[in-house]
Design an enzyme around this catalytic site. Structure first.
Site, short mmCIF file in Angstrom:
data_model
loop_
_atom_site.label_atom_id
_atom_site.label_comp_id
_atom_site.label_asym_id
_atom_site.label_seq_id
_atom_site.Cartn_x
_atom_site.Cartn_y
_atom_site.Cartn_z
N GLU A 1 1.16 -1.24 -0.31
CA GLU A 1 0.22 -0.26 -0.45
C GLU A 1 0.88 0.95 0.25
OE1 GLU A 1 -2.77 -0.17 3.30
OE2 GLU A 1 -3.98 -1.94 1.83
N HIS B 1 -8.99 10.19 2.97
CA HIS B 1 -8.81 8.75 2.42
C HIS B 1 -8.94 9.49 0.66
CE1 HIS B 1 -8.27 4.68 0.46
NE2 HIS B 1 -8.19 4.14 1.31
N ARG C 1 -1.21 8.92 1.41
CA ARG C 1 -2.87 9.21 1.82
C ARG C 1 -2.46 10.91 0.80
NH1 ARG C 1 -5.63 4.93 4.48
NH2 ARG C 1 -5.21 3.20 3.43
N HIS D 1 -11.42 10.08 6.87
CA HIS D 1 -10.82 8.71 6.88
C HIS D 1 -10.58 7.95 8.07
CE1 HIS D 1 -10.41 4.50 5.51
NE2 HIS D 1 -9.58 4.42 5.72
#
Ligand SMILES: Cc1cc2nc3c(=O)[nH]c(=O)nc-3n(C[C@H](O)[C@H](O)[C@H](O)COP(=O)(O)OP(=O)(O)OC[C@H]3O[C@@H](n4cnc5c(N)ncnc54)[C@H](O)[C@@H]3O)c2cc1C
Length: 552
Positions: free
Chosen positions: A125, A248, A298, A359
């Site tokens: 990720e 997010h 992010r 998020h």
């Protein structure tokens, strides 16, 4: 007239997500009685929604040092390195315990790969330099929550109280006989009967999850109202770093689907972010913003999408993973594939429309790595806590790891303190809940109006892109609304909606105050009036504490 119900347990845990259930199981296994409160059904929380997985070093090519370094890099010089190392190094044993409790993580063999069939299939990720994310297909959280709720429900020393909403912590300052401040339990609304119950306990753990409902757009479930932070603040605990809100970048953009997340793991498998230009062509844009392109951290991706949407006037960005076959995508992302198909998007042929949304809250109730708040009897774990792991930005999939490890460590800490607690808090009396002259409200519109207003101005003024003027506007509004809610709160009987609103307003103000006091841009906090990181503020947390009087 309110009815009174008294309950007494060794330990009270407010929240039935990964943090709450893990802590409860450890304490019950050590022989203690535990009450778990959940403001709705036990499995309604963020844990159940987690898709990507849990970051943990299990691959021989990976190392604790690399995971620590990736976490520090994401945290923008605000992580507590000692805490990071403790949590990262405790990961493998904690995950192993989860597996022993029945959790299943996807292996390479299950995905049809011949290499190391028994090995976990490790996802990669944003911000991770290695593949290290264990997952159960793309419903990791649902799998973890299921086995933990089952284990807790079976345990004879655990009682789960569903639809029981913790209103406020009971502190020793409520009681003139106690010399020092400490937490004695909580007042709790039984949502179904409308009665307020008193829970008395030696320790209380806040495991209340996130605060997404403070914002207009969020990936969080409805229970995420910042209750942990709000209750702790009212009780006089320290709250830290609430300015660091993670947005997010990729929530599915569709009028009929609420808060569905397209996991970062989709970008990990090669999805490219694109924008539709006014000429109708779809173009990659992340090259302009970060060397890791679509796999950048992010905050960088969320800000880039925000800025591209403003530049092009587009309503959303797009994820392109059409280079993968339908069979591969269905195998790796069955849940996401099905949800996209529901709205007419076949991931193997079509681009997926996405927008950013709130998020994760990196800040929270300030604790050490054991979840201890510094107030005797009061702990916090999971998303509502701020241990120092995330610093100014959370590395993807580190939150499940933190919830799991800190809940374990806090139960060890509590266990160590147990004898001492029994000696120092003998049969403490707690005052009864008083509802004064409260009546039933006939003006629900006050709640819905204030709720909508807070969520909208938090999105517009305290969102991805902040300025001094926007923060000042937000502060002026929240002050007025809080005054109105305070009056409303004391005049009417408590209801879940009123409690949600009160907690959302308190948490919004904590986010605004932290954002106003950080006069720089760092990690997730971007203020255009202070666009640069100030090296003098490396390692400096923003800490808020309400001054409370004893016996007030
Ligand atoms: C869509 C989504 C995907 C995610 N994906 C990942 C991922 O892949 N990897 C990762 O590491 N993290 C992920 N996260 C973040 C992670 O899931 C959460 O941070 C984590 O699950 C929080 O666990 P928790 O136990 O702290 O809280 P939760 O699981 O949110 O549980 C909170 C509990 O507290 C209860 N509660 C709250 N207030 C009260 C009150 N006043 N009284 C009584 N009960 C109360 C709620 O009812 C609930 O039971 C994701 C989050 C979301 C929303």
């Amino acid at each position: 007239m309110e009815h009174q119900d008294f309950f007494e347990f060794d330990h009270l845990i407010i929240g039935s997500g990964l943090a709450g259930l893990t802590g409860a199981l450890h304490l019950a296994e050590a022989g203690r009685s535990v009450a778990i409160l959940s403001k709705r059904a036990a499995d309604e929380g963020s844990t159940c929604r987690a898709q990507g997985g849990i970051a943990c070093v299990t691959n021989p090519d990976d190392s604790f040092d690399a995971h620590v370094q990736d976490t520090l890099n994401a945290g923008a010089k605000l992580c507590n390195e000692k805490v990071v190392r403790t949590i990262v190094e405790a990961g493998p044993a904690a995950v192993q315990r989860l597996i022993e409790r029945g959790a299943h993580f996807t292996t390479r063999g299950e995905l049809g790969f011949d290499d190391g069939k028994e090995n976990f299939d490790l996802g990669r990720e944003g911000g991770h330099t290695e593949r290290r994310v264990l997952h159960s297909g793309d419903i990791t959280g649902r799998e973890i929550e299921r086995i933990l709720v089952e284990a807790a429900s079976r345990h004879p020393r655990i009682t789960i109280f569903e639809y029981h909403y913790a209103i406020d912590l009971i502190m020793a300052r409520h009681n003139a006989e106690m010399a020092d401040n400490r937490c004695l339990g909580a007042y709790v609304l039984d949502v179904r009967s409308g009665r307020v119950k008193t829970f008395r306990s030696l320790t209380t753990t806040l495991a209340c999850g996130g605060a997404g409902k403070v914002y207009l757009y969020t990936s969080n479930p409805d229970v995420a109202c910042g209750d942990g932070e709000a209750m702790a603040y009212r009780a006089g605990a320290k709250i830290a770093n609430m300015e660091f809100i993670q947005f997010h970048p990729t929530i599915l953009y569709d009028a009929n689907v609420r808060s569905f997340l397209i996991s970062e793991a989709v970008r990990g498998e090669g999805a490219i972010l694109k924008m539709r230009d006014p000429d109708g062509n779809y173009r990659e844009f992340m090259k302009k913003y970060h060397p890791m392109e679509s796999l950048a951290p992010r905050d960088v991706v969320a800000r880039a999408i925000d800025s591209e949407m403003k530049r092009t006037g587009g309503e959303c960005a797009y994820l392109d993973i059409t280079h993968k076959s339908e069979a591969e995508l269905k195998n790796r992302f069955p849940n996401i594939f099905a949800k996209c198909l529901e709205v007419g998007v076949n991931m193997s042929k079509d681009l997926i429309p996405v927008v950013p949304a709130e998020h994760y809250v990196c800040g929270g109730v300030m604790t050490d790595v054991n979840g201890y708040t510094g107030i005797p009897g009061l702990y916090a774990a999971g998303e509502c806590a701020c241990t120092g792991l995330h610093g100014a930005n959370r590395l993807a999939s580190n939150s499940l790891l933190e919830a799991l490890v800190v809940a374990n460590l806090s139960s060890i800490h509590i266990d160590r303190e147990f004898g001492h607690l029994l000696r120092t808090a003998p049969n403490f009396p707690v005052p009864a809940w008083s509802c004064g002259n409260a009546t039933n409200s006939d003006e629900m519109v006050v709640i819905t109006h204030n709720w909508d207003e807070i969520r909208r101005f938090m999105w517009d003024y305290v969102g991805i892109f902040r300025t001094n003027k926007r923060l000042e506007r937000a502060k002026t509004r929240i002050k007025l609304i809080r005054k109105e809610i305070d009056k409303y709160y004391w005049d009417f009987h408590v209801t879940p909606d009123l409690l949600d609103l009160r907690n959302i307003a308190t948490t919004a103000e904590l986010i605004i105050d932290c954002s106003m006091s950080r006069k720089e841009s760092r990690g997730l906090h971007y203020n255009a009036d202070y666009p640069y990181l100030d090296p003098d503020l490396n390692g400096v947390d923003t800490v808020l504490q309400r001054s409370v009087r004893y016996y007030d």
